[in-house]
Design an enzyme around this catalytic site. Structure first.
Site, PDB file in Angstrom:
ATOM      1  CB  SER A 109      -0.931  -0.056   1.213  1.00 54.92           C
ATOM      2  OG  SER A 109      -1.989   0.844   1.078  1.00 54.92           O
ATOM      3  CG  ASP A 160      -6.493  -3.950  -3.098  1.00 55.67           C
ATOM      4  OD1 ASP A 160      -7.272  -3.005  -2.849  1.00 55.67           O
ATOM      5  OD2 ASP A 160      -5.258  -3.857  -2.972  1.00 55.67           O
ATOM      6  CG  HIS A 174      -5.783  -2.205   0.384  1.00 52.28           C
ATOM      7  ND1 HIS A 174      -4.901  -2.177  -0.678  1.00 52.28           N
ATOM      8  CD2 HIS A 174      -5.262  -1.360   1.313  1.00 52.28           C
ATOM      9  CE1 HIS A 174      -3.906  -1.346  -0.397  1.00 52.28           C
ATOM     10  NE2 HIS A 174      -4.104  -0.846   0.804  1.00 52.28           N
TER      11      HIS A 174
END
Lengths: 417, 417
Positions: free
Chosen positions: A175, A341, A374
């Site tokens: 991320s 995600d 995610h």
């Protein structure tokens, strides 16, 4: 964007049982602090100058005499330096990636010297808006310099050098952490042999900016925010909790949230028909709990600075093109996305991979089939398959480095710096 | 869930040009008000009793002498009775679905007698929490009875009967409107010949509840909310605007938000490096604008009541099974979803269709290929293809009704009630 032990631990408790982590725990660790940019302040992208800067970091494993086995972990939005091990024997929670980082684990601390540091602008030991401004002896608040992911990377690169490492075997990040390592490859192309990009992208898409802006709005509209000058008084906890709740939805997949909670009620089999009950459904209770826990460990100003840094991140914009951003490094890359995600969808990883290939880089790309959205790279259940990919990738990288330097097959030498 | 002229109009201005609407505008219309439940109060699902209830409604076209051509439009979360036409010659905005409802349009007011009414619990003319409680002469606020979609439908069914219509040719609704018509089919199975369900579902999924709960939290945490007693004083405008911003993201698709705004800045080619700038990116500016506009026309308490009613909606739970919910009606259904709608994804429409088929209903199902996400059924550009499906569906239904009653082919007779 996400990172926390919270999600992962709750998943362990409530979700499907995680496979037992292979390998062992790192054991007792401590967060250390180093002061950098003392003589020469950091010049940020915004043109401000700031120094000295304290960086909180932890290390696991031993640096080899050749200093060729260092792996840097970039944490995500709300993470910290405490990636593995425990600070005391009775610490309930081990580091946020402890099931992935340890002797014989995905990132094997018997082989690698692993470094993890809290980001510049953060609130867990590294200088950020909650730190004291030496010029005023007051917390910086919003007078803290605007910062970018490039600034974060510059600070961490200085940390790495100060630890005696000129070139990292790998930088691993999910991320926001993935964004940092991509920036690192563009900014300091000779500082890494490889990069592992998880659930990330070379820029934040409009939908990500949209979610960030409503999260920030929640903080800014909280009367306790007081233009960022809330230290020593009541904090904008409602706003920060709300920001976290919004963000947390984006870390889960539609199917995982449905499977985990569905329409189940928290305390009853029957509807309450009461508008003041805010946690009647389990999913509501969970989100409120996440919000409440978050304000205990995170600073609202840091949340503003770090999410804005994500918004600004756009490698192609900053380096002319995405391909140009990766022309100078010779690092090899492992890029992995997760099927469900939707915050950093696979399409964004593919864009990245295309640019890396066009720049002539050696790239491995995987899309993991995962129901966890995610957050998948932090979910214990998903770590074994991540380990089975990242582990060999790091081994091959180390082997390739040592082959080049004529030390193929040599076992890593345990040696503390 | 969405409904508003705002989105649609902005789309017209900023997005790809809409195809010119076929047919004509309805012309001048007025919102009328009727008082119902005067003698016998409504008993809500929560067990409360409330009456009288005022309902704001509009009608377009003429009811046939046989009273067989009435079409009821169920608006979505924040809509109102003003679906078509203009209230005055200089009214800037026509009704929220005016490109779809009018002479020769998708819902042809030359053929059908169209009714649209503001929902019970709303804030645009129908009794809701902002109305005066006759017992106290003060606005109800949170003392307004808890309400369900079933209660909304009961109120609208009473309106329809009071207009002299025993059986509607069709009920048409998107999002929350679709939920209403599904409830209608279960609750008053003989009151409809057909239903057109757009971008909706037979229950709200966990992710939808999650987004609703953070929206409500934004309102409840606003200090101006004052336990719902803010009438006559400052309103919880920050909280309500924030709730709208969050919800608005869910009405757009990832691709539409990317295409419409991408990473473009609002006022400059260069980053401001200023944390206090909340509307630097176009997508931020757009969302803030949406929030600001919304508080001018909507009541925070209504937002709480109506979103909670959505959360509670679960036909299968209320009627034993989804199939059982549809066993009593003989209505035929048109169910349509949109490819990029992630709030009410196609999978939920498919679940609905399967249950309708199992209950022996005549069902047409379409998944429209659209980039516009959940809002697609309100976007001018998408209305021609919607019209080309809904128009023939209504015609076939009317033709079938008249065939059964021996009046096949007879032209609708213009006649005001």
């Amino acid at each position: 964007m996400a990172t926390d032990q919270t999600t992962a631990d709750i998943e362990t408790q409530d979700g499907p049982p995680a496979a037992p982590a292979s390998g062992a725990e790192v054991g007792l660790v401590e967060t250390r602090h180093i002061t950098l940019f003392e003589n020469e302040p950091l010049k940020t992208a915004s043109g401000d100058r700031i120094g000295p800067i304290t960086v909180a970091y932890e290390t696991y494993g031993e640096l080899s005499p050749e200093r060729d086995n260092a792996v840097f972990l970039c944490h995500a939005l709300t993470g910290d330096a405490h990636a593995a091990g425990r600070h005391s024997l009775d610490e309930k929670k081990a580091g946020w990636w402890h099931r992935f980082v340890g002797p014989g684990r995905g990132i094997d601390t018997d082989q690698y010297y692993v470094i993890c540091a809290n980001v510049f602008g953060g609130c867990q030991g590294t200088t950020g808006p909650g730190s004291i401004n030496p010029a005023t002896d007051e917390p910086w608040g919003l007078s803290f310099p605007f910062l970018t992911i490039g600034d974060m990377v510059t600070v961490h690169a200085e940390l790495v050098r100060s630890l005696g490492v000129d070139k990292l075997l790998s930088i691993v990040g999910g991320s926001l952490g993935g964004m940092q390592l991509l920036e690192w490859a563009a900014r300091y192309p000779d500082m890494l042999e490889s990069g592992v990009v998880l659930a990330s992208a070379a820029k934040l898409a409009a939908q990500g900016i949209a979610f960030n802006t409503v999260g920030r709005r929640a903080i800014l509209a909280d009367p306790k925010f007081n233009s960022g000058n809330y230290y020593g008084g009541e904090k904008p906890q409602y706003g920060l909790a709300l920001a976290r709740m919004i963000a947390h939805i984006t870390y889960l997949s539609e199917s995982s949230i449905e499977q985990k909670f569905g329409r189940r009620l928290q305390h009853s089999d029957h509807f309450a028909y009461d508008l003041t009950k805010e946690t009647e459904f389990q999913v509501e209770s969970y989100l409120h709990y996440q919000g409440k826990r978050f304000v205990e460990r995170f600073d609202a100003n840091s949340y503003l600075y770090l999410t804005r840094a994500m918004d600004y991140f756009d490698l192609a914009h900053d380096y002319g093109s995405l391909t140009d951003a990766f022309r100078k490094t010779s690092a090899r890359f492992l890029v992995a996305s997760f099927t469900t995600d939707w915050l950093f969808p696979t399409s964004q990883s593919r864009d990245l991979v295309r640019a890396l290939l066009k720049a002539g880089r050696d790239v491995t790309f995987l899309e993991f089939d995962s129901p966890y959205g995610h957050d998948a790279f932090l979910i214990p259940k998903e770590l074994p398959k991540l380990a089975s990919t990242v582990g060999p990738f790091l081994e091959r990288t180390l082997s390739s480095v040592r082959k080049t330097s004529g030390r193929q097959g040599q076992a890593p030498v345990a040696n503390s710096i």
